[in-house]
Design a protein around this motif. Structure first.
Motif, PDB file in Angstrom:
ATOM      1  N   UNK A  44      48.772  32.143  32.197  1.00 57.05           N
ATOM      2  CA  UNK A  44      48.182  30.845  32.521  1.00 57.05           C
ATOM      3  C   UNK A  44      48.641  29.771  31.537  1.00 57.05           C
ATOM      4  N   UNK A  45      48.753  28.523  31.992  1.00 57.87           N
ATOM      5  CA  UNK A  45      49.220  27.452  31.093  1.00 57.87           C
ATOM      6  C   UNK A  45      48.218  27.180  29.984  1.00 57.87           C
ATOM      7  N   UNK A  46      48.656  27.120  28.722  1.00 60.38           N
ATOM      8  CA  UNK A  46      47.737  26.868  27.608  1.00 60.38           C
ATOM      9  C   UNK A  46      47.015  25.530  27.685  1.00 60.38           C
ATOM     10  N   UNK A  47      47.550  24.557  28.455  1.00 62.24           N
ATOM     11  CA  UNK A  47      46.901  23.250  28.542  1.00 62.24           C
ATOM     12  C   UNK A  47      45.496  23.341  29.155  1.00 62.24           C
ATOM     13  N   UNK A  48      45.164  24.461  29.799  1.00 56.76           N
ATOM     14  CA  UNK A  48      43.825  24.609  30.362  1.00 56.76           C
ATOM     15  C   UNK A  48      42.765  24.753  29.286  1.00 56.76           C
ATOM     16  N   UNK A  49      43.176  25.128  28.076  1.00 50.67           N
ATOM     17  CA  UNK A  49      42.194  25.369  27.023  1.00 50.67           C
ATOM     18  C   UNK A  49      41.703  26.799  27.050  1.00 50.67           C
ATOM     19  N   UNK A  50      41.231  27.290  25.901  1.00 46.50           N
ATOM     20  CA  UNK A  50      40.850  28.703  25.812  1.00 46.50           C
ATOM     21  C   UNK A  50      39.696  29.047  26.743  1.00 46.50           C
ATOM     22  N   UNK A  51      38.675  28.187  26.793  1.00 46.34           N
ATOM     23  CA  UNK A  51      37.509  28.510  27.604  1.00 46.34           C
ATOM     24  C   UNK A  51      37.833  28.620  29.082  1.00 46.34           C
ATOM     25  N   UNK A  52      38.538  27.638  29.620  1.00 40.15           N
ATOM     26  CA  UNK A  52      38.857  27.688  31.046  1.00 40.15           C
ATOM     27  C   UNK A  52      39.868  28.786  31.352  1.00 40.15           C
ATOM     28  N   UNK A  53      40.803  29.060  30.423  1.00 41.69           N
ATOM     29  CA  UNK A  53      41.759  30.140  30.657  1.00 41.69           C
ATOM     30  C   UNK A  53      41.041  31.479  30.766  1.00 41.69           C
ATOM     31  N   UNK A  54      40.021  31.675  29.943  1.00 37.58           N
ATOM     32  CA  UNK A  54      39.275  32.938  29.999  1.00 37.58           C
ATOM     33  C   UNK A  54      38.648  33.126  31.377  1.00 37.58           C
ATOM     34  N   UNK A  55      37.890  32.113  31.841  1.00 38.21           N
ATOM     35  CA  UNK A  55      37.205  32.236  33.140  1.00 38.21           C
ATOM     36  C   UNK A  55      38.198  32.316  34.286  1.00 38.21           C
ATOM     37  N   UNK A  56      39.288  31.539  34.204  1.00 42.13           N
ATOM     38  CA  UNK A  56      40.282  31.562  35.264  1.00 42.13           C
ATOM     39  C   UNK A  56      40.992  32.913  35.321  1.00 42.13           C
ATOM     40  N   UNK A  57      41.293  33.507  34.156  1.00 42.39           N
ATOM     41  CA  UNK A  57      41.952  34.816  34.143  1.00 42.39           C
ATOM     42  C   UNK A  57      41.087  35.865  34.825  1.00 42.39           C
ATOM     43  N   UNK A  58      39.794  35.877  34.500  1.00 44.78           N
ATOM     44  CA  UNK A  58      38.893  36.831  35.162  1.00 44.78           C
ATOM     45  C   UNK A  58      38.825  36.556  36.664  1.00 44.78           C
ATOM     46  N   UNK A  59      38.779  35.281  37.045  1.00 45.14           N
ATOM     47  CA  UNK A  59      38.683  34.945  38.470  1.00 45.14           C
ATOM     48  C   UNK A  59      39.928  35.385  39.226  1.00 45.14           C
ATOM     49  N   UNK A  60      41.109  35.169  38.658  1.00 48.48           N
ATOM     50  CA  UNK A  60      42.349  35.542  39.348  1.00 48.48           C
ATOM     51  C   UNK A  60      42.429  37.043  39.558  1.00 48.48           C
ATOM     52  N   UNK A  61      42.034  37.810  38.562  1.00 50.43           N
ATOM     53  CA  UNK A  61      42.084  39.270  38.708  1.00 50.43           C
ATOM     54  C   UNK A  61      41.071  39.725  39.752  1.00 50.43           C
ATOM     55  N   UNK A  62      39.883  39.155  39.736  1.00 57.76           N
ATOM     56  CA  UNK A  62      38.855  39.580  40.679  1.00 57.76           C
ATOM     57  C   UNK A  62      39.186  39.189  42.111  1.00 57.76           C
ATOM     58  N   UNK A  63      40.084  38.201  42.289  1.00 56.71           N
ATOM     59  CA  UNK A  63      40.479  37.796  43.653  1.00 56.71           C
ATOM     60  C   UNK A  63      41.768  38.473  44.096  1.00 56.71           C
ATOM     61  N   UNK A  64      42.284  39.437  43.336  1.00 55.71           N
ATOM     62  CA  UNK A  64      43.596  40.008  43.620  1.00 55.71           C
ATOM     63  C   UNK A  64      43.565  41.131  44.645  1.00 55.71           C
ATOM     64  N   UNK A  65      42.398  41.516  45.132  1.00 57.71           N
ATOM     65  CA  UNK A  65      42.319  42.613  46.095  1.00 57.71           C
ATOM     66  C   UNK A  65      42.882  42.179  47.441  1.00 57.71           C
ATOM     67  N   UNK A  66      43.561  43.092  48.166  1.00 56.93           N
ATOM     68  CA  UNK A  66      44.057  42.743  49.510  1.00 56.93           C
ATOM     69  C   UNK A  66      42.904  42.699  50.507  1.00 56.93           C
TER      70      UNK A  66
END
Length: 642
Positions: A44-66
């Motif tokens: 993820x792009x660092x410009x999102x900031x640490x807090x938003x990158x953390x939540x976004x990373x979890x969200x992307x993984x949780x939405x990765x199911x087919x």
């Protein structure tokens, strides 16, 4: 390295011979969740900031199911000799693709992708979550990764965290939609490989080992107070709307008011209506609705005027509302001009003008139930176009309110130019009733129009079912004149009933142009070719008819129709059309004609033939389908109207 730090190796084979179902992908996601979240966090792009990158990373993984069964990409991991895991390969690809999409900038030209928007889940209120800080090495690596492009950052992470060789990195990036894969690999090579271990081991890059801190407490308190104040204000407004009284609430057939607006109230105050003096038009250089005086016996009836203004701004559900196409809705921006207020037949009528639109309000004499509101575009109307407005329609008749400069009004049958005209009385600018063709059904045998006379001469206006009658002209595009002259009336006569084709379309003017006469092949005389073009107030939606009239026939026939074309108008004053015609002897011909600027005409398709000049006559068969092509004298090609 611990076994959990090694990416599982997918099974051998092609992507087309392995599929992944939801259960298999979920098992891989749960087992390797920390690794996948770390992968997403690093890409993820660092410009999102640490807090938003953390939540976004979890969200992307949780939405990765087919959603169902999906093909598994075959990208081998760094170790050998392990059982394959196509579920992990699939989920990893989805995470990389989503993380790269999250780094794309938002644009107005494309719909945002889901990964570009802030995640809805996971959701944390009142806390800021971020990984534990590392040392100087982690800070240096974080800065280097921030300087890379998204694809290059993904390439470095796949090399260092997933331990994939470059060939497999290429496959993952290609599957993820990266266009310039080789450029990404070269860019990633600029970051030392010696720091690969930090990607897998440092807690600074682990979004599953987090610190929690509160958000800005003072800002949160201010936002809470603002939200409570807004909710209270909304409740008070709702209560005020529900209260009875004589305030700016429901008025006659108008809808209720749900919010007070001082500017809107001023615009709808009967005391601020613009009323023009009866003598202004005599000294004004303008001949438009802005110099019409206020007429009628009820111009001082503030109660009636208030109802008319209120219904214009917010017509109730019971109000019958009509408007010409693309007429802006809503009340006037400022106090409008009063043109008329009085009683006509069994109704009270108010006509208003705001510089762009004409608004006509009508209600029964004995109540406000059954009120009607009609709106029409009138921007730029001047001269004959501002010569009359429809005041009332009843029993197939229409009465007009005419401009103050009109000196005479007559009724004329446009289909019978030699039948003369019938004088209409003018009382305070109001005509006596005349037959209206606007609402007539059945066969057309007559078409009555209004002829007005002022200092510049006569003008023909036709009721087409709207507030502003359409102005009729005749002649070549760009030099058309009023249709009140003898020659213009003869041109219009066979084609008067074609005006029914443009009723209720917001028509401003209709021009009839007799562009050619053609000798008939059986020697029975010559036929007339006329092009009628209707221009609208809004500029688009124009209607063009090519019409054909033979000797002895009462009315012409429309042989070609087109909409939103420049043909037969000032921008393109040319036309070409044709018709299959049967002679008295039973022979069929294709007759075609262009305007005088046509140098040659050619028939294609089911009828073949060509000729020099603007006329073409070719023997044909009944039902033949033909196309027409021509060339103007300046060499420009022209296509026949269809």
């Amino acid at each position: 390295m611990q076994p959990q730090d090694v990416a599982p190796r997918p099974a051998a084979g092609s992507g087309s011979d392995r599929t992944v179902d939801v259960e298999e992908a979920e098992a891989a996601l749960v087992e390797h969740y920390p690794r996948l979240v770390r992968l997403a966090y690093l890409v993820l792009p660092p410009r999102l900031g640490h807090g938003r990158r953390v939540l976004t990373a979890h969200a992307l993984v949780q939405r990765a199911l087919p959603r169902g069964r999906s093909a598994a990409p075959v990208i081998p991991a760094q170790s050998t000799g392990r059982d394959g895991d196509p579920g992990y390969a699939y989920v990893r690809l989805q995470v990389v693709r989503a993380a790269l999409e999250a780094g794309l900038p938002l644009t107005l030209r494309a719909r945002p992708k889901r990964a570009q928007l802030p995640p809805l889940f996971p959701l944390v209120w009142g806390l800021r979550l971020f990984p534990r800080p590392g040392g100087a090495d982690e800070l240096a690596l974080d800065q280097r990764l921030a300087a890379l492009s998204g694809p290059a950052r993904a390439a470095y992470v796949l090399r260092g965290l997933e331990r994939l060789p470059d060939g497999d990195v290429r496959e993952v990036l290609t599957e993820a939609g990266v266009k310039r894969v080789e450029s990404a690999l070269r860019e990633a090579a600029g970051v030392p490989a010696a720091q690969y271990a930090l990607l897998a081991e440092s807690t600074e890059f682990d979004p599953c080992v987090l610190q929690a801190r509160p958000t800005d407490l003072m800002r949160r308190r201010r936002h809470t107070r603002a939200a409570l104040a807004a909710a209270a204000a909304l409740a008070v407004c709702g209560a005020l709307v529900a209260l009875p009284g004589d305030g700016w609430g429901p008025d006659g057939a108008a809808a209720p008011v749900y919010a007070r607006n001082p500017a809107a109230e001023a615009a709808l105050d009967p005391g601020r209506l613009v009323k023009i003096s009866p003598a202004v038009w005599k000294t004004s250089a303008r001949t438009d609705f802005s110099v019409w005086p206020a007429r009628g016996a009820l111009t001082r009836d503030t109660t009636l005027l208030r109802r008319a203004l209120a219904v214009w701004a917010r017509p109730g559900e019971a109000v019958q509302v009509s408007a010409t196409p693309e007429t802006p809705a809503g009340g006037p921006a400022g106090p409008p001009q009063l043109l008329y207020a009085g009683e006509i037949g069994n109704a009270r009528v108010v006509i208003l003008y705001d510089g762009l639109r004409i608004a006509r309000y009508a209600e029964p004499k004995d109540s406000t139930a059954g009120a009607a509101l009609d709106l029409a575009r009138a921007d730029g109307a001047t001269g004959a176009e501002a010569g009359a407005l429809v005041l009332d329609r009843a029993d197939g008749n229409v009465r007009y309110l005419t401009a103050p400069w009109v000196t005479k009004a007559v009724e004329r049958d446009l289909s019978k130019p030699g039948a003369g005209s019938m004088d209409l009385t003018l009382t305070d600018g109001i005509t006596s009733p005349l037959a209206s063709p606007a609402t007539r059904t059945g066969a057309c045998t007559t078409w009555n129009v209004l002829e007005l006379t002022d200092a510049s001469g006569g003008h023909l206006l036709s009721d087409l079912g709207e507030l502003v009658p359409a102005r009729l002209t005749a002649g070549p595009p760009g030099s058309a004149r009023e249709a009140s002259g003898a020659q213009a009336l003869r041109t219009w006569a066979p084609f008067a009933c074609s005006l029914a084709d443009v009723r209720a379309q917001g028509v401003r003017t209709v021009n009839a142009w007799g562009y050619a006469r053609q000798p008939l092949p059986d020697g029975s005389g010559s036929a007339a070719w006329v092009c009628t073009r209707a221009e609208t107030w809004r500029g688009d939606g124009n209607r063009v008819l090519a019409q054909f009239h033979t000797p002895g026939g009462l009315f012409g026939t429309a042989v070609a129709k087109a909409g939103d074309v420049p043909a037969c108008g000032p921008r393109d004053p040319h036309v070409l059309a044709g018709v299959l015609w049967k002679s008295k002897g039973g022979h069929w011909y294709l007759l075609a004609a262009g305007d005088e600027a046509t140098a040659s005409v050619r028939a294609t398709g089911g009828v073949r033939g060509s000729g020099q000049g603007n006329l073409l006559t070719v023997a044909a068969k009944q039902g033949a389908q033909a196309g027409l092509e021509g060339e103007l004298k300046n060499g420009r090609p022209i296509i026949g109207l269809r």
